[in-house]
Design a protein around this motif. Structure first.
Motif, short mmCIF file in Angstrom:
data_model
loop_
_atom_site.label_atom_id
_atom_site.label_comp_id
_atom_site.label_asym_id
_atom_site.label_seq_id
_atom_site.Cartn_x
_atom_site.Cartn_y
_atom_site.Cartn_z
N LEU A 83 0.82 -1.21 0.00
CA LEU A 83 0.00 0.00 0.00
C LEU A 83 0.85 1.27 0.00
O LEU A 83 0.70 2.12 -0.86
N CYS A 84 1.77 1.38 0.95
CA CYS A 84 2.58 2.60 1.05
C CYS A 84 4.00 2.44 0.53
O CYS A 84 4.76 3.40 0.50
N LYS A 85 4.36 1.22 0.12
CA LYS A 85 5.67 0.90 -0.46
C LYS A 85 6.82 0.96 0.54
O LYS A 85 7.98 1.04 0.16
N ALA A 86 6.51 0.92 1.84
CA ALA A 86 7.56 0.96 2.86
C ALA A 86 8.18 -0.42 3.04
O ALA A 86 7.47 -1.42 3.09
N ALA A 87 9.48 -0.48 3.13
CA ALA A 87 10.20 -1.73 3.37
C ALA A 87 10.57 -1.82 4.84
O ALA A 87 10.93 -0.83 5.47
N GLY A 88 10.45 -3.04 5.39
CA GLY A 88 10.88 -3.28 6.76
C GLY A 88 9.93 -2.77 7.83
O GLY A 88 10.31 -2.68 8.99
N LYS A 89 8.70 -2.44 7.48
CA LYS A 89 7.76 -1.86 8.44
C LYS A 89 6.63 -2.79 8.85
O LYS A 89 5.77 -2.42 9.64
N LEU A 90 6.59 -4.02 8.33
CA LEU A 90 5.52 -4.95 8.68
C LEU A 90 5.81 -5.62 10.02
O LEU A 90 6.94 -6.01 10.29
N VAL A 91 4.77 -5.72 10.86
CA VAL A 91 4.90 -6.35 12.17
C VAL A 91 3.80 -7.39 12.35
O VAL A 91 2.73 -7.29 11.75
N ASP A 92 4.06 -8.36 13.21
CA ASP A 92 3.14 -9.46 13.46
C ASP A 92 2.14 -9.11 14.55
O ASP A 92 2.52 -8.90 15.70
N ASN A 93 0.88 -9.04 14.19
CA ASN A 93 -0.27 -8.96 15.09
C ASN A 93 -0.14 -7.94 16.21
O ASN A 93 -0.45 -8.22 17.36
N LYS A 94 0.25 -6.74 15.88
CA LYS A 94 0.43 -5.71 16.90
C LYS A 94 -0.90 -5.32 17.56
O LYS A 94 -0.91 -4.83 18.67
N LYS A 95 -2.03 -5.56 16.88
CA LYS A 95 -3.34 -5.20 17.43
C LYS A 95 -3.98 -6.35 18.21
O LYS A 95 -5.06 -6.20 18.76
#
Length: 82
Positions: free
Chosen positions: A44-56
Motif C-alpha cells: 500500500l505505502c511501499k515501505a520496506a521493513g515496516k511490517l509487524v506481526d499482530n500488533k493489534k
C-alpha cells in the motif's frame, strides 16, 4: 520508491486465515494455523521493513504496517480493508 523485488528482509507469521479474506474458501481451513513467510514490504505505502506481526492482538493474527497502519491477512496476504 522501493519495488517489492528490492525489499530486504522477511516476516514469518503463524496465523489463521482471516474472515476478511474473500478468496480463501476451499483453500484454507478456518481453524488451522498456517506458517507463512512474506517479504517485509507494504504494497500500500511501499515501505520496506515496516511490517509487524499482530500488533493489534487479533485472534486469528494479522500483519500490520507500522508506516501506514494497513492490515493484511497473514495467510493469504490480502489487504483486510479491500
Amino acid at each position: 520508491m522501493v519495488d517489492a523485488s528490492q525489499a530486504t528482509g522477511t516476516i514469518t507469521v503463524n496465523h489463521k486465515v482471516s474472515g476478511y479474506s474473500r478468496y480463501w474458501k476451499g483453500t484454507y481451513d478456518a481453524n488451522t494455523r498456517y506458517t507463512k513467510t512474506w517479504k517485509n514490504w507494504c504494497p500500500l505505502c511501499k515501505a520496506a521493513g515496516k511490517l509487524v506481526d499482530n500488533k493489534k492482538g487479533t485472534s486469528e493474527g494479522e500483519i500490520t504496517c507500522n508506516a501506514c497502519d494497513a492490515d493484511y491477512d497473514g495467510v493469504t496476504g490480502q489487504d483486510k480493508h479491500r
